[in-house]
Design a protein around this motif. Structure first.
Motif, short mmCIF file in Angstrom:
data_model
loop_
_atom_site.label_atom_id
_atom_site.label_comp_id
_atom_site.label_asym_id
_atom_site.label_seq_id
_atom_site.Cartn_x
_atom_site.Cartn_y
_atom_site.Cartn_z
N LYS A 1 1.22 2.96 -0.23
CA LYS A 1 1.02 1.61 -0.76
C LYS A 1 0.87 1.59 -2.27
O LYS A 1 1.09 0.57 -2.90
CB LYS A 1 -0.18 0.93 -0.09
CG LYS A 1 -1.55 1.40 -0.52
CD LYS A 1 -2.62 0.48 0.11
CE LYS A 1 -4.00 0.69 -0.48
NZ LYS A 1 -4.78 1.74 0.21
N SER B 1 -11.29 2.61 -3.65
CA SER B 1 -10.30 3.12 -4.60
C SER B 1 -10.86 2.98 -6.02
O SER B 1 -11.81 2.24 -6.25
CB SER B 1 -9.02 2.30 -4.44
OG SER B 1 -7.95 2.92 -5.11
N GLY C 1 -7.77 9.29 -3.23
CA GLY C 1 -8.10 10.25 -4.26
C GLY C 1 -9.07 9.69 -5.29
O GLY C 1 -9.66 8.62 -5.10
N GLU D 1 -5.77 11.43 1.04
CA GLU D 1 -4.72 10.40 0.95
C GLU D 1 -4.68 9.81 -0.46
O GLU D 1 -4.87 8.61 -0.64
CB GLU D 1 -5.02 9.28 1.95
CG GLU D 1 -5.19 9.74 3.38
CD GLU D 1 -5.85 8.69 4.29
OE1 GLU D 1 -6.36 7.67 3.77
OE2 GLU D 1 -5.85 8.88 5.50
N GLY E 1 -3.41 8.08 -3.75
CA GLY E 1 -2.30 7.22 -4.16
C GLY E 1 -2.33 7.10 -5.67
O GLY E 1 -1.57 7.73 -6.40
N ARG E 2 -3.29 6.31 -6.13
CA ARG E 2 -3.42 6.00 -7.55
C ARG E 2 -3.40 7.25 -8.45
O ARG E 2 -2.68 7.30 -9.45
CB ARG E 2 -4.75 5.26 -7.77
CG ARG E 2 -4.94 4.71 -9.18
CD ARG E 2 -6.38 4.21 -9.36
NE ARG E 2 -6.81 3.32 -8.31
CZ ARG E 2 -6.63 2.00 -8.29
NH1 ARG E 2 -6.07 1.42 -9.32
NH2 ARG E 2 -7.05 1.27 -7.27
N TYR F 1 0.01 0.58 -7.80
CA TYR F 1 -0.33 -0.81 -7.51
C TYR F 1 0.26 -1.75 -8.58
O TYR F 1 -0.31 -2.79 -8.88
CB TYR F 1 -1.86 -0.98 -7.38
CG TYR F 1 -2.45 0.00 -6.37
CD1 TYR F 1 -2.20 -0.16 -5.01
CD2 TYR F 1 -3.20 1.10 -6.77
CE1 TYR F 1 -2.70 0.73 -4.08
CE2 TYR F 1 -3.70 2.01 -5.85
CZ TYR F 1 -3.45 1.82 -4.51
OH TYR F 1 -3.94 2.72 -3.58
C1 LIG Z 1 -5.60 2.51 -0.49
C2 LIG Z 1 -5.88 3.65 0.41
C3 LIG Z 1 -5.71 4.96 -0.03
C4 LIG Z 1 -5.30 5.31 -1.44
O1 LIG Z 1 -6.36 5.14 -2.34
P1 LIG Z 1 -6.17 5.63 -3.87
O2 LIG Z 1 -7.42 5.17 -4.52
O3 LIG Z 1 -4.97 4.96 -4.39
O4 LIG Z 1 -6.04 7.10 -3.87
C5 LIG Z 1 -5.92 5.98 0.87
N1 LIG Z 1 -6.29 5.71 2.15
C6 LIG Z 1 -6.48 4.46 2.62
C7 LIG Z 1 -6.87 4.26 4.02
C8 LIG Z 1 -6.29 3.38 1.76
O5 LIG Z 1 -6.50 2.14 2.21
#
Ligand SMILES: *Cc1c(COP(=O)(O)O)cnc(C)c1O
Length: 413
Positions: A61, A203, A240, A275, A277-278, A373
């Motif tokens: 995402k 996050s 993360g 997991e 992302g950012r 994002y």
């Molecule tokens: C949004 C989300 C992430 C990613 O979070 P980041 O802060 O971008 O690393 C991981 N796991 C779940 C379940 C999320 O909703």
């Protein structure tokens, strides 16, 4: 600013490419991403885990562009998805279903069926209704679904309220005080393998203490579940670390954070999933935009640019701060201004009351730390085509998503 970005003789470069050249060739608004900046962070996660069994499941995402997913898959990442559409993207990009975990509070029957048919690694479940539905759909297919219940560990992530998710009053997860009873009741669901525990407390967390606190609570929970006879094999600790958006803001080091996690999990034999992302893509990306007009209303100075909340909604949605830099430093002094877009909303701003270079119409600016994002939350509001995306690799770049056309806007109507 990531080390992939730097000024050389007043011109802003990403790797060996002058960003003004990209902007004039591809137009603006335009997202650019540095390949090396993304890979450096993925490797930091991978190397910090060392010999601890682990998986880095990139949170799609944050930025689901197929080229970025392909790059991460090739470098050994798995994926965290929150919808069937994200699974489709991962598979399109060549990612393996067996590397995918499916999170989210509202999975539909169709999405669960699709994920089971593709053979994903597992589900992070958020309610007993969802456990029952996955069991039914797995039974119909004659398969067993790997499941971790998403636990709400009741720790305060101390981040923006919209992206804080680990408190009792949030919609996410199941209260840690009640979750053991949920595992007990799930024994009756014969097509589930209850082999994980998971959490995600929020996050953009700049203090790793609450994340480590949550991890400690999950390790202890896994131990209690094992004593009750559950074969708990993995621990999924969610997203993360946060990233620095403001000058002088410091973020946790990926290496130190993962090292501390590994210490907590040591000796448990649990496979640790993260997991992020950012923290993989935010600092690798910038949004390039061109100044359209300067304008003064009363005492207020406005810089009107061609990017808006439809390209980058974070300032409007979270009051987020993004650095703004000129692609060419003109040495005309500085001004204090609101940097705003063309959209018909007062909330359409990229920066407020910001000291920036004294830019003129036609000048180019970069909105920093926009890789996560950013495009992912872009919209077509005001019938604005979504921007082009570019991946920079050394002295080369490639367009990894073309700018939308007016025809794209009406497709399907
Ligand atoms: C949004 C989300 C992430 C990613 O979070 P980041 O802060 O971008 O690393 C991981 N796991 C779940 C379940 C999320 O909703």
């Amino acid at each position: 600013m990531d080390s992939a970005y730097r000024y050389e003789q007043d011109t802003l470069y990403c790797e060996q490419v002058a960003l003004a050249d990209v902007a004039s060739r591809e137009g603006t608004p335009c997202y650019v991403y540095s390949k090396s900046a993304i890979l450096r962070r993925l490797r930091a996660y991978q190397e910090a885990f060392g010999s601890t069994p682990h998986a880095i499941c990139y949170a799609v995402k944050a930025n689901g562009n197929l080229s970025l997913l392909r790059l991460l898959a090739e470098e050994g990442a798995g994926f965290d998805i929150v919808s069937g559409g994200e699974l489709f993207r991962v598979l399109k990009a060549g990612g393996k279903a067996s590397s995918v975990v499916f999170s989210g509070v509202g999975k539909t029957a169709d999405e669960i069926a699709y994920a089971l048919d593709q053979g994903i690694y597992g589900f992070n479940c958020e309610s007993e209704g969802e456990l029952a539905l996955i069991d039914t759909l797995a039974e119909r297919r004659g398969v067993t679904a790997r499941v971790a219940v998403r636990v709400n560990p009741d720790v305060d992530a101390a981040t923006h309220p919209y992206i804080s998710t680990g408190l009792r009053e949030h919609k996410f997860g199941i209260d840690i005080a009640e979750v053991e009873a949920v595992y007990e009741r799930a024994r009756a669901l014969k097509h589930l393998s209850m082999e994980g525990v998971s959490c995600h407390i929020g996050s953009q967390i700049l203090d790793p203490a609450p994340m480590l606190e949550a991890a400690g609570r999950l390790v202890a929970l896994a131990q209690r579940l094992r004593e009750k006879g559950f074969d708990i094999r993995h621990l999924d600790l969610g997203g993360g670390v946060g990233v620095p958006y403001r000058p002088g803001e410091s973020s946790p080091s990926i290496t130190e954070f993962v090292t501390a996690l590994c210490a907590l999990a040591e000796g448990s034999g649990l496979r640790v999933l993260l997991e992020p992302g950012r923290s993989l893509v935010a600092e690798a990306g910038m949004l390039l935009t061109r100044v359209l007009y300067r304008k003064r209303n009363g005492k207020k100075e406005f810089v009107i640019v061609d990017a808006s909340m439809t390209d980058l909604i974070r300032p409007a949605l979270y009051g987020a701060y993004h650095g703004i830099l000129p692609l060419r430093r003109a040495h005309r002094g500085v001004i204090r201004a609101d940097v705003v877009g063309p959209v018909c909303e007062t909330g359409d701003f990229l920066a407020r009351g910001r000291e920036i270079d004294n830019v003129l119409p036609g000048d180019l600016l970069a909105v920093c730390t926009a890789g996560a994002y950013g495009f992912a939350q872009a919209s077509n509001y005001n019938a604005r085509p979504r921007p082009v995306e570019v991946l920079i690799d050394g002295d080369n770049y490639s367009v990894i998503r073309t700018r939308e056309s007016y025809d794209d806007l009406v497709r399907g109507e």
